[in-house]
Scaffold this motif. Sequence first.
Motif, PDB file in Angstrom:
ATOM      1  N   ARG A  11      42.880  -2.175  14.229  1.00  0.00           N
ATOM      2  CA  ARG A  11      43.543  -2.369  15.510  1.00  0.00           C
ATOM      3  C   ARG A  11      43.489  -3.862  15.814  1.00  0.00           C
ATOM      4  N   ARG A  12      44.354  -4.608  15.139  1.00  0.00           N
ATOM      5  CA  ARG A  12      44.301  -6.055  15.299  1.00  0.00           C
ATOM      6  C   ARG A  12      45.051  -6.534  16.548  1.00  0.00           C
ATOM      7  N   ASP A  13      45.682  -5.604  17.282  1.00  0.00           N
ATOM      8  CA  ASP A  13      46.380  -6.011  18.504  1.00  0.00           C
ATOM      9  C   ASP A  13      45.444  -6.155  19.695  1.00  0.00           C
ATOM     10  N   VAL A  14      44.221  -5.665  19.537  1.00  0.00           N
ATOM     11  CA  VAL A  14      43.269  -5.741  20.646  1.00  0.00           C
ATOM     12  C   VAL A  14      41.936  -6.239  20.113  1.00  0.00           C
ATOM     13  N   ASN A  15      41.120  -6.822  20.978  1.00  0.00           N
ATOM     14  CA  ASN A  15      39.747  -7.079  20.550  1.00  0.00           C
ATOM     15  C   ASN A  15      38.886  -5.909  21.015  1.00  0.00           C
ATOM     16  N   GLU A  64      39.034  -4.940  24.717  1.00  0.00           N
ATOM     17  CA  GLU A  64      40.314  -4.360  25.133  1.00  0.00           C
ATOM     18  C   GLU A  64      40.489  -2.947  24.587  1.00  0.00           C
ATOM     19  N   GLU A 123      38.490  -0.725  26.782  1.00  0.00           N
ATOM     20  CA  GLU A 123      39.156  -0.629  28.072  1.00  0.00           C
ATOM     21  C   GLU A 123      40.323   0.373  27.999  1.00  0.00           C
ATOM     22  N   GLU A 124      41.022   0.363  26.860  1.00  0.00           N
ATOM     23  CA  GLU A 124      42.169   1.262  26.685  1.00  0.00           C
ATOM     24  C   GLU A 124      41.741   2.721  26.845  1.00  0.00           C
ATOM     25  N   ASN A 170      42.645   5.271  30.024  1.00  0.00           N
ATOM     26  CA  ASN A 170      43.262   6.568  29.781  1.00  0.00           C
ATOM     27  C   ASN A 170      42.460   7.701  30.422  1.00  0.00           C
ATOM     28  N   TRP A 174      28.412  -7.650  27.184  1.00  0.00           N
ATOM     29  CA  TRP A 174      29.570  -8.533  27.229  1.00  0.00           C
ATOM     30  C   TRP A 174      30.796  -7.781  27.735  1.00  0.00           C
ATOM     31  N   GLY A 207      31.032  -5.008  29.362  1.00  0.00           N
ATOM     32  CA  GLY A 207      30.853  -4.218  30.579  1.00  0.00           C
ATOM     33  C   GLY A 207      31.876  -4.582  31.644  1.00  0.00           C
ATOM     34  N   ASP A 208      32.238  -5.863  31.682  1.00  0.00           N
ATOM     35  CA  ASP A 208      33.187  -6.319  32.695  1.00  0.00           C
ATOM     36  C   ASP A 208      34.553  -5.660  32.526  1.00  0.00           C
TER      37      ASP A 208
END
Lengths: 167, 381, 413
Positions: C18-22, C25, C28-29, C33, C65, C67-68
């Motif tokens: 999944r190179r579109d997100v770190n 992210e 978070e996704e 959802n 890190w 958590g935010d």
Amino acid sequence: MPYIKDKRPETMLLEGEWNVGAYKYKAPHLLEEFVQGLKEKKLIGSMCIGCGKVIIPPRNICGRCHQRMEGRITVSNWGTVVCFVTSPPVEKGKFQVFGIDPVESGLIQEGSVLIPTFVRFDGADANIVTELCNVDPKDVFIGMRVKAIWAEEPQGQLSDLVGVEPI
Amino acid sequence: MVKRVAIVGYAQSHHQYDMQKTREDMVFEVAKEALDNAGISRKDIDTVVTASTDFLDGRTISNVFLSMAVGAYMKDESKVEEDGASAALYALMRILSGSHEIALVEAHTQASTFNPHQVSFYTLDPLFDRQIGLLNSVSAAALQARMYMDANDVSEEHLAMVSVKNLMNAADNPNAHRRMPDLSVEEVLDSKLYYDPIRELTMSPISDGACALVLASEERAREITDFPVWIEGVGTCHDAYLRDRNLLRLDSLRKAAEDAYKMAGITDPFSELDVIEVSERFAHEELMIYEALGLCREGKGKVFIDKWVTQRDGELPVNPSGGALAADPVCATGLIRMVEAAKQIRGEADGHQIPGAYRALAHGQFGICAQKNIVYILGGE
Amino acid sequence: MRNVAIIGCGQTKHSSRRRDVNLAELVEEAVTNALVDAEMTMDEVNALVVGNMQGFGGVAQPEQWLGDWIGAPGKPVIRIATGGTTGGSVGQGGYYAVASGLYDVALAVAWEKHSDSREPGATMGLAHVGIANMFHAFNYGLSLKSLAATAGVGAAAGVAVYQARYYMHRSGCSIEHLDMVAAKARRNAAKNKYAHLQWPDCTPEDIAKTELIAYPFRYGHICPASDGASAIVFAEEKIAVKKAKQPAWIKGLASFSDEENQLQSENYGGVGVLDPSEQMGCRMSAKKAYKMAGITDPKKEIDLAEIYQPFPSQELLFAEKLGLFDEGKAWIAMEKGETDINGTIPTDLSGGVNATNAIGSSALQRILECALQIMGKAGEHQAPKKIRNAVAHGWGGNTNYITVTVLGDSPRR
């Protein structure tokens, strides 16, 4: 569910590392006893006074009884194959151990088939993992009787137990 | 809380730099001792919760070969990957849910295996702070200390006095790692400087150590012991990442303490608490903790040290055991505070007993600059 | 005992990179959802339980890190990690957080981003399980050859190879049956839009054509290493009834720990003390979880199972240990199609771990998939029959950790 991206642009790539070489692990004293036994071609296990289980190589705590395993017992050099796995013929460049190619460095002959085996030596309640040698892979079966192969001149080290072979 | 849960047994190792023992031995010994202390055996426990981290132990799944040693064979088992005080919280939840009655909590770190300050570097934002490479737990604490000292007119002597108080207290605690009966402020100020103003003696040592305690529901606790130590309140809170929060204040600790006080029905912590055990990884943190716990007004932590309020014979003793400055086996530190607080309430803290301690506060923290905090209020009968 | 239900589930699309997100992210996704599914905001969540295998991504305590990104600041956060069962343990942690009465709504989040480490999959991380204690074994003259022999066979699948051999010896199942299980997982995954290895019309013959790694495992049998995350919202009874039309109730759970089974224990002892296919921990966990859920005959009362099966032999093996089939008979039932979507006990309709393996989150996904089936939200891979009780399973460690969670369509009474 709404949040699946259709487009997938790539993000920036950053290098980092986890330096794992710097750990200092502690060795147990029991291993010393075990290798001293190997020097005399003996397999020394520890016995739990609570449940009577004999564990080889020795460990110092029986989790079932939650007590130290004080007893020491020498088990037989003969045993039974409990389980085994056959590898496909080993090829050069297929895998590495600590950065060394075992075929290239001559540790393992190219094309040989490795048979790591769980062996239960008579008198022990635990299996030892070792190599099954001098046998055609087709002839191996669970329940096969085997005996230990020792190094010609045991040095008091783990490699003194070379493997097992059919009786 | 719907039900009451008590600490009924505990044990800790003799913390030191290099234990000369395998982890398995160390863990086995404290677990066994805690069960013996409670007067029960392995078969009486329903659930086991341990605390350790993969990076500190140097292996993936750090508990995988320790389950047998800790006594978790065929027990409902889990592992919390942070401070032992959080493991105690998870064990508490398990008992409160009604599924379990007696829980064994164990936490350990052999810091001699790997430098925990280097691990703290791996907790940083991998995309930014790790690339820059300036921050780690010590340098971040130095920044925090400097900010705090500047804002509140705190001198290096104040920090040294905290260390002197704790390390001299530790001299009477046989389990502590750094025991210094004749320490002076000058000696602290002469100790090796790491990141100004953090010195060797104003930061916690690197220790090997383990700690275990046994929790039980009210009914079982009364069967097991005549001296249960009740958990009256608990609060925990996570703060924002290092760069995104106000380093001058320990806001997460403030929130955690408020929750714990509310649960325990405490309105004036200074007069209602008899003894406090905190995890101060650095001397300045202790001053900040005084404030966050609501013991004094913002910025007035140094007054407590100046006026000897928190000395062992003061009005409100803090860290009679020596605290984290005296021994800091990372994951076990918070759990050790709980054990020390329980000892005080039971009157079993031999050399460093506070007479008449009835209600105590124990604090654990995790992360750089105390990002995550957990507070327990413990009380006797 | 307080009743707890799942009211929202979220997961990410899984793939090998999944190179579109770190990492942040990605997590978070999943959380977004889950909150959308539960129709909640982060303000209504009282506590978080998080977890992954920290060695695999190379970030220690990543929740400090990231958590935010998931709304953790100002809230209680507990990090739980138990190896392969991490997700299951995180899910159970979420249950206990609410069941304890300390919190009313808890969010369980688990993730793994394998592609962050350069080594394929988790080779390095997994090697550390054993190798950590092998370093000192070298001081005692462990020969490199025996290590090479172990690595040559074991590295691909480790103890699972032995486990499969043991199982096949006992049950009489053959390698063809493993092909069938793997093909079924790929076909099921094709209907699950979040899954990783999707192969719509995969047949056992397709799998049989792949290279043999170590008998009985072929390349096609083995799970991938995925990037992905999943999140579940747990709530107490009153909130659950208000928020969800059909909440998925947690009825029973247990996580018994067994003796470890692999080559190296803490002191180079405990060498395969047990038969890794025996799984007493799983039997005990199942027994306790069923008792708690009031299930007396799992064969009849369980309608669906999500089994943690990175290797196909494990779907069969654990189905037996969970009491869904008689000992040594799961492969016969599988052959008859009883574990297919129209069968009596559909198993791994999501494709399971065999098709999607983001290790930290894999076991949480099992709970999540059971919840989706009960809530009727599984979409294309929804079982046609009404699911009343479902069992979610996870295994990890050196085959010594187990989580078993029983979910139902009505609360415990």
